[in-house]
Design an enzyme around this catalytic site. Sequence first.
Site: not given
Length: 392
Positions: A245, A271, A282
Amino acid sequence: MDFELSPEQRRLRADIVAFARAELGQQVADDDQAGRFPWADWRRCAEFGVLGWPIPQEYGGSGFDPLTTVVALEALGYGCRDNGLVFAVNNHLWGCAIYLMLHGTPEQKEQYLRPLAAGSLIGAHALSEEQAGSDVLAVATTAKRDGDGYRLDGSKCFVSNGPVADVFVVMARTGERTAGQNHLSAFIVTSDMPGVAVRRELPKMGLRTAPMGEVSFDGTPVPAANLLGAEGAGYRVFASTIDWERAFMFAPQVGAMERLLEASIRHARSRHQFGQAIGGFQAVSHQVADMKIRLELARTLLYKVGWLKREGRLALLETTMAKVFVSDSLVQTAQGAMTIHGARGYLAGDGFERELRDALGGPIYGGTNAVQRGVLAELLGVPGALHGSGSR
């Protein structure tokens, strides 16, 4: 040392990504807002074989080896934007089916594994209680001998898939705590047994398409044939499955990290602000670089677990590291993706805020990362790192 996927694994990955993108999560924004389980997508997963990937072919599954299962789950997490659906799939596989695969009798496997692989039964793990979260040995639910079977009494909380589950793997006390680890037993309990009730569904911050609830057992009669393993062997049953799991449930998160990285790169390139693409700053480019580093390290840890399991070797140390690193890394990557997308990332429409809400559960479920760090320290030889220096 070969880090390449086989041609079969590469084809499998491509098929899963194409399926998940085309068929799953189309209504995830609405389902998330409504806290609604996507039944149609669950059935699509069943038809594609997702719910039986690790289950042996003789019981209706695909019989994928552990490493191939990791690759498949990673691809599912990459292609499917509904992290709650993927979480529900994982609870079905690693909270229920794996227990039957490893500890079920031939009769139990025939009765339950085949419908679990087909998706006609939904599985869940009823373990946590109000006073016994990560402390499994503190479980208070009892299973008392009654003729040829047992009667269960108690209540479980934080049961993922609980409100929609048909089959529960339930941990209950069959002895006193003075018996040490031998006072727990594991049972297969179906939702149609007398006295089984979902008391309430628990609303939560993320993974809202995967329902969670409280499940109670009020004098529930359970046949002895539904005992998983021997009476008193519940803790050993739990311990032998939990590392599956803790690693495999987090394989889709690596896929999600890659999906978020790619979206962030696209946005950083397209963008423009102050006369240049924002990736030229940066503050943005370094976040993208860190996302890539986390992705590759998480993938390497996870693949090593899959390889160790495929080779039949112990992997508790590696699964513990994978659980902690992958879940913490996804939170950082989801937060980074939201930050890079600015105001759009914070709004509900584009899904980045949902990705962050979904990611925040990872360091908590499957054993909190604080507990896992204690486990890891004890495995490394630091006594008392998990339980403290005093007696329990």
